[in-house]
Write a protein that holds these residues in place. Structure first.
Motif, short mmCIF file in Angstrom:
data_model
loop_
_atom_site.label_atom_id
_atom_site.label_comp_id
_atom_site.label_asym_id
_atom_site.label_seq_id
_atom_site.Cartn_x
_atom_site.Cartn_y
_atom_site.Cartn_z
N GLY A 10 34.57 62.75 11.46
CA GLY A 10 33.49 63.22 10.85
C GLY A 10 32.55 62.29 9.99
N ASP A 11 33.05 61.62 9.27
CA ASP A 11 32.42 60.79 8.21
C ASP A 11 32.11 59.58 9.47
N ALA A 12 32.58 59.35 10.24
CA ALA A 12 32.18 58.10 11.29
C ALA A 12 30.77 58.63 11.97
N GLN A 13 30.85 59.76 12.47
CA GLN A 13 29.69 60.35 13.08
C GLN A 13 28.51 60.60 12.24
N MET A 14 28.70 61.03 10.97
CA MET A 14 27.54 61.06 10.02
C MET A 14 27.08 59.70 9.82
N TYR A 15 27.80 58.58 9.52
CA TYR A 15 27.43 57.24 9.04
C TYR A 15 26.74 56.80 10.54
N ALA A 16 27.27 56.78 11.41
CA ALA A 16 26.31 56.48 12.72
C ALA A 16 25.04 56.93 12.81
N GLY A 17 24.91 58.26 12.58
CA GLY A 17 23.67 58.95 12.43
C GLY A 17 22.81 58.39 11.53
N SER A 58 4.88 61.24 11.13
CA SER A 58 5.40 62.52 11.10
C SER A 58 6.60 62.48 11.73
N GLU A 59 6.48 61.65 12.93
CA GLU A 59 7.84 62.01 13.89
C GLU A 59 9.04 60.96 13.05
N HIS A 60 8.54 59.78 12.22
CA HIS A 60 9.66 59.03 11.80
C HIS A 60 10.07 59.78 10.30
N LEU A 61 9.27 60.55 9.72
CA LEU A 61 9.75 61.41 8.57
C LEU A 61 10.77 62.62 9.24
N LYS A 62 10.55 62.99 10.46
CA LYS A 62 11.23 64.06 10.86
C LYS A 62 12.69 63.58 11.10
N VAL A 63 12.71 62.27 11.80
CA VAL A 63 14.00 61.47 11.96
C VAL A 63 14.94 61.33 10.48
N LEU A 64 14.08 60.91 9.57
CA LEU A 64 14.56 60.70 8.37
C LEU A 64 15.27 61.94 7.55
N ALA A 65 14.62 62.96 7.91
CA ALA A 65 14.78 64.29 7.20
C ALA A 65 15.76 64.79 8.09
N GLU A 66 16.10 64.61 9.40
CA GLU A 66 17.38 65.11 9.93
C GLU A 66 18.40 64.49 9.40
N VAL A 67 18.57 63.26 8.97
CA VAL A 67 20.01 62.66 8.32
C VAL A 67 19.89 62.94 6.82
N ARG A 68 18.88 63.73 6.38
CA ARG A 68 18.59 64.04 4.96
C ARG A 68 18.56 62.63 3.89
#
Length: 103
Positions: A10-17, A58-68
């Motif tokens: 789970g951590d590896a998946q999150m960090y990869a994101g 806006s698109e870049h902010l969306k990507v950054l927001a998806e990973v918090r």
């Protein structure tokens, strides 16, 4: 290597994101802009300071927001974006964990 050691799946998946979100230089610059501003900013304010248009910001902010990495807050008719303060602690700790240097 013992498979019970190291990062959890789970951590590896999150960090990869997280690293995938930062794989674009413009997203790194946007995150840096918000971090240095130390205050929430609208897409319009951000666009004024970047060499790209509003839809791309806006698109870049969306990507950054998806990973918090960034958080959004609606104020009236606008949305303000700010760096997620938890990232200031979590991201360096994640890098240390990936490199096997537990805090």
């Amino acid at each position: 290597m013992n498979i019970d050691q190291g990062l959890s799946p789970g951590d590896a998946q999150m960090y990869a994101g997280w690293f995938k979100a930062l794989a674009n230089p413009m997203r790194v610059r946007l995150l840096n802009l918000l971090a240095e501003a130390r205050r929430p900013m609208t897409v319009g304010e951000i666009t004024e300071r970047m060499p790209i248009g509003q839809p791309t910001v806006s698109e870049h902010l969306k990507v950054l927001a998806e990973v918090r990495f960034v958080l959004s807050e609606r104020q009236g008719t606008s949305v303000r974006y700010a760096v997620n303060a938890a990232c200031l602690e979590c991201f360096p700790a994640a890098v240390s964990a990936i490199l096997g240097r537990q805090a």
